[in-house]
Write an enzyme that holds these catalytic residues in place. Structure first.
Site, PDB file in Angstrom:
ATOM      1  N   LYS A 196      31.174   8.767  74.704  1.00 55.27           N
ATOM      2  CA  LYS A 196      30.640   8.666  73.341  1.00 55.27           C
ATOM      3  C   LYS A 196      31.486   7.669  72.578  1.00 55.27           C
ATOM      4  CE  LYS A 196      29.633  11.432  69.269  1.00 55.27           C
ATOM      5  NZ  LYS A 196      29.635  12.792  68.701  1.00 55.27           N
ATOM      6  N   LYS A 249      26.379   7.584  75.123  1.00 52.81           N
ATOM      7  CA  LYS A 249      25.860   7.517  73.760  1.00 52.81           C
ATOM      8  C   LYS A 249      26.620   6.493  72.966  1.00 52.81           C
ATOM      9  CE  LYS A 249      25.798  10.483  69.769  1.00 52.81           C
ATOM     10  NZ  LYS A 249      26.203  11.750  69.230  1.00 52.81           N
TER      11      LYS A 249
HETATM   12  C1  PBG Z   1      28.582  14.992  66.231  1.00 56.35           C
HETATM   13  C2  PBG Z   1      27.504  14.073  66.624  1.00 56.35           C
HETATM   14  C3  PBG Z   1      27.168  12.799  66.106  1.00 56.35           C
HETATM   15  C4  PBG Z   1      25.977  12.427  66.743  1.00 56.35           C
HETATM   16  C5  PBG Z   1      25.650  13.445  67.617  1.00 56.35           C
HETATM   17  N1  PBG Z   1      26.618  14.429  67.559  1.00 56.35           N
HETATM   18  C6  PBG Z   1      27.730  11.988  65.040  1.00 56.35           C
HETATM   19  C7  PBG Z   1      29.079  11.495  65.039  1.00 56.35           C
HETATM   20  O1  PBG Z   1      29.812  11.492  66.035  1.00 56.35           O
HETATM   21  O2  PBG Z   1      29.462  11.084  63.954  1.00 56.35           O
HETATM   22  C8  PBG Z   1      25.188  11.177  66.481  1.00 56.35           C
HETATM   23  C9  PBG Z   1      23.754  11.258  66.803  1.00 56.35           C
HETATM   24  C10 PBG Z   1      22.905  10.209  66.208  1.00 56.35           C
HETATM   25  O3  PBG Z   1      23.392   9.251  65.568  1.00 56.35           O
HETATM   26  O4  PBG Z   1      21.703  10.315  66.380  1.00 56.35           O
HETATM   27  N2  PBG Z   1      29.847  14.670  66.569  1.00 56.35           N
END
Ligand code: PBG
Length: 324
Positions: A196, A249
């Site tokens: 991520k 992601k």
């Molecule tokens: C929580 C999380 C996030 C997303 C999914 N889980 C946001 C972040 O890390 O700030 C992003 C999902 C999206 O942008 O659709 N940590």
């Protein structure tokens, strides 16, 4: 040029031939629909930066999930927006927390639907970071693991089939697996957000989930967008710790990483086409600058071609209908 002349165009000459030799096919079964759940009744609050997406109360969520099930979507992922945030993220593991109540209701109504719970703390902490914050603002990795373990068990007990840790804490998959097994939840799956990135494409989500960090950013735990070798290290660690499935992601800006992760392991690999990717397509389509259906199916198809076994996307419902 070789003789006899190479003519790849012969394979493109008719729709039937193109169908016959197509290498990648996108199906509704490949799609996971994300939902934002909040307390209350009769709540269906539009999210400005994500046209067509809403924050739902549980009763309204059941209606929306019914529509997704009818369109052939096999799975949903839940994000909770609690009434109250605190420094310990207690809403994340409360028995009657918003995700827990939503999961119970969904599994009661749609027993065959795969219910995934996002497992993170940024929506539940007063400071908006994805874990326990120290006085200097940094996130305490190992203290966060205890919260993650508790939250996973609570989500599993509420009926979630899959927990999806997204906090990028070291050792989170192992801690969660141990806690689930200890609680007799050996069958609960872990979908690890293994790779991520600290991405600007999460902008609209932070409005949707009311979760931006109050200070600083997430670069000390989410990955540097410049790195791909590190992605393989994260993926290998999560598999070794017991992840059943991995996620990369965002999706479109990281197709190279997705393809590399897919080749590097044997477990299913998902891709999350995130809020900013959705917003870009919606915004261009609203201006008449893109054909939304064609552009979206091309984007989702390319994510599958790069190696995703399934895709989390806010376009899931529309795409499933286009594909029907
Ligand atoms: C929580 C999380 C996030 C997303 C999914 N889980 C946001 C972040 O890390 O700030 C992003 C999902 C999206 O942008 O659709 N940590």
């Amino acid at each position: 040029m070789a003789f006899p002349q190479e003519r790849p165009r012969r394979l493109r000459a008719s729709p039937a031939l193109r169908n016959l030799v197509r290498e990648t096919v996108l199906r509704p079964d490949d799609l996971v629909m994300p939902f934002f759940v909040r307390p209350g009744r009769g709540v269906k609050r539009p999210i400005k930066s994500m046209p067509g997406q809403f924050q739902f109360s549980v009763d309204e969520l059941l209606k929306a999930a019914g529509t997704a099930v009818a369109a052939g979507i096999p799975a949903v992922i839940l994000f909770g927006i609690p009434d109250k945030k605190d420094s310990q993220a207690s809403g994340a593991f409360a028995r009657d927390g918003v995700v827990q109540r939503a999961a119970r209701a969904l599994k009661g109504r749609f027993p065959d639907l795969v219910v995934i719970a996002d497992l993170c703390f940024c929506e539940y902490t007063s400071h908006g970071h994805c874990g326990v914050a120290r006085p200097d603002g940094s996130v305490d990795n190992d203290a966060t693991l205890e919260l993650a373990a508790r939250t996973a068990v609570s989500q599993a007990e509420a009926g979630c089939d899959v927990v999806a840790p997204s906090g990028m804490m070291d050792g989170q998959v192992a801690a969660i697996r141990k806690a689930l097994d200890g609680a007799g939840r050996e069958q609960t799956l872990i979908l690890a957000y293994a790779v991520k990135y600290a991405s600007a494409f999460y902008g609209p989500f932070r409005e949707a989930a009311e979760s931006p960090p109050k200070s600083g950013d997430r670069s000390a735990y989410q990955m540097d967008p410049a790195n791909s070798r590190e992605a393989l290290r994260e993926a290998a660690l999560d598999v070794a710790e017991g992840a059943d499935m991995l996620m990369v992601k965002p999706a479109l800006p990281y197709l190279d990483v997705l393809a590399a992760v897919r080749r590097s392991c044997l477990v299913p690999v998902a891709a999350y086409c995130v809020s900013g990717e959705y917003a870009m397509l919606k915004a261009a389509a609203a201006q008449g600058w893109l054909d939304e259906k064609k552009a979206t199916l091309e984007a989702l198809g390319s994510i599958k071609r790069a190696g995703a076994d399934f895709i989390l996307t806010y376009h899931a419902l529309e795409a499933a209908r286009w594909l029907a």
